[in-house]
Write an enzyme that holds these catalytic residues in place. Sequence first.
Site, PDB file in Angstrom:
ATOM      1  N   LEU A  13      -3.162  -9.793   5.509  1.00 30.28           N
ATOM      2  CA  LEU A  13      -3.047  -9.514   4.071  1.00 30.28           C
ATOM      3  C   LEU A  13      -1.822  -8.644   3.797  1.00 30.28           C
ATOM      4  O   LEU A  13      -1.594  -8.201   2.680  1.00 30.28           O
ATOM      5  CB  LEU A  13      -4.325  -8.835   3.560  1.00 30.28           C
ATOM      6  N   PHE A  14      -1.058  -8.351   4.819  1.00 31.18           N
ATOM      7  CA  PHE A  14       0.289  -7.782   4.708  1.00 31.18           C
ATOM      8  C   PHE A  14       0.360  -6.433   3.993  1.00 31.18           C
ATOM      9  O   PHE A  14       1.322  -6.152   3.272  1.00 31.18           O
ATOM     10  CB  PHE A  14       1.248  -8.784   4.039  1.00 31.18           C
ATOM     11  N   CYS A  15      -0.643  -5.578   4.188  1.00 30.52           N
ATOM     12  CA  CYS A  15      -0.640  -4.238   3.571  1.00 30.52           C
ATOM     13  C   CYS A  15      -0.418  -4.314   2.068  1.00 30.52           C
ATOM     14  O   CYS A  15       0.152  -3.390   1.463  1.00 30.52           O
ATOM     15  CB  CYS A  15       0.411  -3.327   4.207  1.00 30.52           C
ATOM     16  N   ALA A  16      -0.838  -5.425   1.479  1.00 32.35           N
ATOM     17  CA  ALA A  16      -0.821  -5.553   0.014  1.00 32.35           C
ATOM     18  C   ALA A  16      -2.100  -6.316  -0.319  1.00 32.35           C
ATOM     19  O   ALA A  16      -2.075  -7.437  -0.829  1.00 32.35           O
ATOM     20  CB  ALA A  16       0.420  -6.298  -0.451  1.00 32.35           C
ATOM     21  N   HIS A  58       0.822  -1.221   0.000  1.00 31.70           N
ATOM     22  CA  HIS A  58       0.000   0.000   0.000  1.00 31.70           C
ATOM     23  C   HIS A  58       0.852   1.265   0.000  1.00 31.70           C
ATOM     24  O   HIS A  58       0.429   2.303  -0.519  1.00 31.70           O
ATOM     25  CB  HIS A  58      -0.931   0.009   1.218  1.00 31.70           C
TER      26      HIS A  58
END
Length: 403
Positions: free
Chosen positions: A355-358, A119
């Site tokens: 979701l790992f900032c992606a 992100h």
Amino acid sequence: PSPVPLPVLGADITVPVTGNRTVPYANLDIAATAPCAVSAADAVNRLLPSYASVHRGAGVLSARCTQAYEQARETVCRFLGCRPGDEVVFTRNTTDALNLLAGAVPADTVVVTFVAEHHANLLPWRTVVRLPLPSSPDEAVAAIDQALHRHGPALVAITAASNVTGEVWPVADIARVARRHGARVAVDAAQLAAHQPVSLADLDVDYIAVSGHKLYAPFGAGVLAGRADWLDAAQPYLRGGGASTQVNSVGTASWAVGPARHEAGTPNLLGAVALAAVCAALTPLHWKALLVQEQHLLGELRAGLAAVPGVRELRLFAPEHPRVGIVSFTIDGLDSAQVARRLADEHGIGVRAGLFCAHPLTRHLLDAHTAAPSTAIRASLGAGTSGEHVHRLVTAVRAIATP
Ligand code: PMP
């Protein structure tokens, strides 16, 4: 020369687990924040008793600190392969660095990126074209080529290594294509810079963003390095002392050019010095040792997980595509957050679920399998990771997946 990749703090930390036992902590969440390098801690400790204001005071300590801050900039400049005329701006982290760049992109310049991005490299851009996920590195390069045919001298903003899959993106190939179109390239090196040298000159790219806390330094210092022209022409990222050169009686300011333009306020001397200490400690020998150890452990981890029924690794490219020490996976039918909790509570292992900032990338990779849960588990390796950590994770995942 030391065969130890990069000595880090915290190797002796133990944690309680179920059954009234205590085990050594296995930190397998290094991609989120790496442990502190001994060299960074030493540099901070040396400075703590005698620090004073940077760029402001007339006292001896203040002058020494100003020198230390500017030396740190020089060290980072060499570490990131800056060319003559490139600028190194200290920021808080990669997110901050990319937001700074986003504000400096000329209004008529389109930014081209992939939805695969973290992100931090997906959201800050103003006029942006987000390309769909490619299924191979060649497809990624071709998609950039096509987009630049349409949009001309754009800025391509791309990750060097994915924080979800660990896959290394073909940055140098994309840069070659971009050059043909007169486009610029900005590289989100938050992940790759902690695993191998990343150089503006060698990659022939225009900007690199990194985070100190992923590079074995403590929190609070990041870097945007690259071409000076847009940065010097942009509005200051923050407005205040240090960035302003003259302010008249009605409060109208003229602004510095160079890094000071975007570094208003008292700078983070300790953060910059810690980051520079790691940059200096990572000699070619240390890099090599780090890479050899990490790739060996990564191979063991991937093979170990692949042998557990129901475990699926998340990846965009072919299995053999080069990657840094990151593996995201799911276990069929099991909630990832619960698995991560059990790994912590029962086995003393720190991983991350989510979701790992992606989000677009991770959701896409999860949606590829009907049995997959809605989030993934990520294990990430680096300096300080041992074979025992990896073995413990694989054994624990097997126990959880096949009770
Ligand atoms: N880009 C990538 C690829 C990352 O992995 C991260 C951190 N997860 C960031 C950008 C943002 O870094 P920071 O949180 O330090 O700003």
